[in-house]
Design an enzyme around this catalytic site. Structure first.
Site, PDB file in Angstrom:
ATOM      1  N   LYS A  19       0.830  -1.266  -0.183  1.00 64.25           N
ATOM      2  CA  LYS A  19       0.089   0.107  -0.072  1.00 64.25           C
ATOM      3  C   LYS A  19       0.936   1.332  -0.134  1.00 64.25           C
ATOM      4  CE  LYS A  19      -2.329   0.125   3.574  1.00 64.25           C
ATOM      5  NZ  LYS A  19      -2.361   1.250   4.572  1.00 64.25           N
TER       6      LYS A  19
ATOM      7  N   ARG B  54     -10.346   4.663   9.875  1.00 64.63           N
ATOM      8  CA  ARG B  54     -10.122   3.441  10.540  1.00 64.63           C
ATOM      9  C   ARG B  54     -11.255   3.127  11.114  1.00 64.63           C
ATOM     10  NH1 ARG B  54      -4.060   3.000  10.327  1.00 64.63           N
ATOM     11  NH2 ARG B  54      -3.255   1.335  10.953  1.00 64.63           N
TER      12      ARG B  54
ATOM     13  N   ARG C 119       9.527 -12.009   4.127  1.00 65.75           N
ATOM     14  CA  ARG C 119       9.918 -10.666   4.432  1.00 65.75           C
ATOM     15  C   ARG C 119      10.520 -10.641   5.873  1.00 65.75           C
ATOM     16  NH1 ARG C 119       6.284  -5.591   5.043  1.00 65.75           N
ATOM     17  NH2 ARG C 119       5.646  -5.701   3.085  1.00 65.75           N
TER      18      ARG C 119
ATOM     19  N   ARG D 200      12.916 -10.600  11.417  1.00 60.98           N
ATOM     20  CA  ARG D 200      11.825 -10.268  12.454  1.00 60.98           C
ATOM     21  C   ARG D 200      11.194 -11.717  13.012  1.00 60.98           C
ATOM     22  NH1 ARG D 200       7.844  -5.906   9.412  1.00 60.98           N
ATOM     23  NH2 ARG D 200       9.403  -5.172   8.076  1.00 60.98           N
TER      24      ARG D 200
ATOM     25  N   ARG E 237      -3.021 -10.608  12.291  1.00 60.17           N
ATOM     26  CA  ARG E 237      -2.860  -9.272  11.939  1.00 60.17           C
ATOM     27  C   ARG E 237      -3.721  -9.032  10.817  1.00 60.17           C
ATOM     28  NH1 ARG E 237       2.851  -8.211  11.300  1.00 60.17           N
ATOM     29  NH2 ARG E 237       3.714  -8.442  13.609  1.00 60.17           N
TER      30      ARG E 237
HETATM   31  P1  AMP Z   1       0.086   2.156  10.654  1.00 59.56           P
HETATM   32  O1  AMP Z   1       1.381   2.276  10.333  1.00 59.56           O
HETATM   33  O2  AMP Z   1      -0.944   2.588   9.736  1.00 59.56           O
HETATM   34  O3  AMP Z   1      -0.444   0.805  11.108  1.00 59.56           O
HETATM   35  O4  AMP Z   1      -0.086   2.908  11.941  1.00 59.56           O
HETATM   36  C1  AMP Z   1       0.552   2.704  13.115  1.00 59.56           C
HETATM   37  C2  AMP Z   1      -0.078   3.015  14.548  1.00 59.56           C
HETATM   38  O5  AMP Z   1      -0.549   4.499  14.318  1.00 59.56           O
HETATM   39  C3  AMP Z   1      -1.383   2.357  14.689  1.00 59.56           C
HETATM   40  O6  AMP Z   1      -1.212   0.969  15.336  1.00 59.56           O
HETATM   41  C4  AMP Z   1      -2.257   3.258  15.520  1.00 59.56           C
HETATM   42  O7  AMP Z   1      -1.862   3.389  16.995  1.00 59.56           O
HETATM   43  C5  AMP Z   1      -1.821   4.516  15.008  1.00 59.56           C
HETATM   44  N1  AMP Z   1      -2.743   5.076  13.995  1.00 59.56           N
HETATM   45  C6  AMP Z   1      -2.612   5.290  12.671  1.00 59.56           C
HETATM   46  N2  AMP Z   1      -3.457   5.610  11.908  1.00 59.56           N
HETATM   47  C7  AMP Z   1      -4.491   5.950  12.981  1.00 59.56           C
HETATM   48  C8  AMP Z   1      -5.937   6.316  12.747  1.00 59.56           C
HETATM   49  N3  AMP Z   1      -6.483   6.317  11.681  1.00 59.56           N
HETATM   50  N4  AMP Z   1      -6.516   6.180  13.861  1.00 59.56           N
HETATM   51  C9  AMP Z   1      -6.183   5.871  15.100  1.00 59.56           C
HETATM   52  N5  AMP Z   1      -4.792   5.434  15.161  1.00 59.56           N
HETATM   53  C10 AMP Z   1      -4.187   5.247  14.151  1.00 59.56           C
END
Ligand code: AMP
Length: 191
Positions: free
Chosen positions: A13, A88, A127, A133, A144
């Site tokens: 993505k 989200r 990966r 990892r 996940r």
């Molecule tokens: P990501 O890289 O998109 O998985 O985001 C990493 C972390 O940032 C997530 O696990 C959340 O803690 C926080 N986060 C990112 N986007 C959001 C969102 N739209 N709403 C709430 N928390 C977010």
């Protein structure tokens, strides 16, 4: 062009977000990236967000929504934006509607990258091995994916109801996937 890009972890993505945003001359706005940048800079927002991120939880809506509202009000987002990782929750969907309406525009499309589950797990396991990892076991990866599916389903349903969703096959080469996204969005541009 005001877009949302959705896709499960490992679907490429982030890579696609950059290509698509560059093509339309709009910023790719990843809430996860913004939070991480704030955490590493130790800003007040980062300090607040870190508490939740470390616990594997969502940052509260009021914090996240305000951050997105500020970000899309920046001049580079005048011609539009591509959102990655936001909305989200259904509350965030509503808030985003209000933000966009306030600017007198509308959401143009929601691109959902789809991938075959088993292939995705295979990719992520490879990966994990090359990047060392060890925690990313097959069970963790599958879990996940499940969480992602359960969380995004209601959002996709709302946007489907509005006729905004374009599902794009995320399998195969990166360039092919990009082309499929452009093909899907061409339809939006012309309508
Ligand atoms: P990501 O890289 O998109 O998985 O985001 C990493 C972390 O940032 C997530 O696990 C959340 O803690 C926080 N986060 C990112 N986007 C959001 C969102 N739209 N709403 C709430 N928390 C977010």
């Amino acid at each position: 062009m005001r877009l949302i890009l959705m896709g499960p972890p490992g679907a490429g993505k982030g890579t696609q977000a950059k290509f698509v945003a560059d093509h339309f001359g709009v910023p790719a706005i990843s809430t996860g990236d913004i939070f991480r940048a704030n955490v590493s800079e130790g800003t007040p927002l980062g300090v607040e967000a870190k508490k939740f991120m470390d616990a594997g939880e969502y940052v509260p809506d009021e914090v996240t929504n305000q951050m997105v509202r500020n970000r899309i009000a920046e001049p580079d987002a005048d011609p539009g934006f591509l959102l990655d990782g936001y909305p989200r929750t259904l509350a965030q969907v509503e808030e985003l509607d209000a933000m966009i309406a306030d600017t007198g525009h509308q959401l143009d499309a929601v691109v959902v990258i789809t991938v075959d589950q088993d292939e995705l797990v295979h990719r992520l396991l490879q990966r994990a091995q090359t990047e060392g990892r060890a925690d990313d076991t097959e069970d963790v990866i599958r879990r996940r994916q499940e969480i992602y599916g359960a969380e995004t389903e209601p959002l996709i349903a709302v946007y489907k109801g509005r006729g905004l969703v374009h599902e794009v096959d995320g399998m195969g080469e990166v360039d092919d996937v990009t082309k499929r996204i452009f093909d899907a969005l061409d339809v939006v541009e012309q309508s």
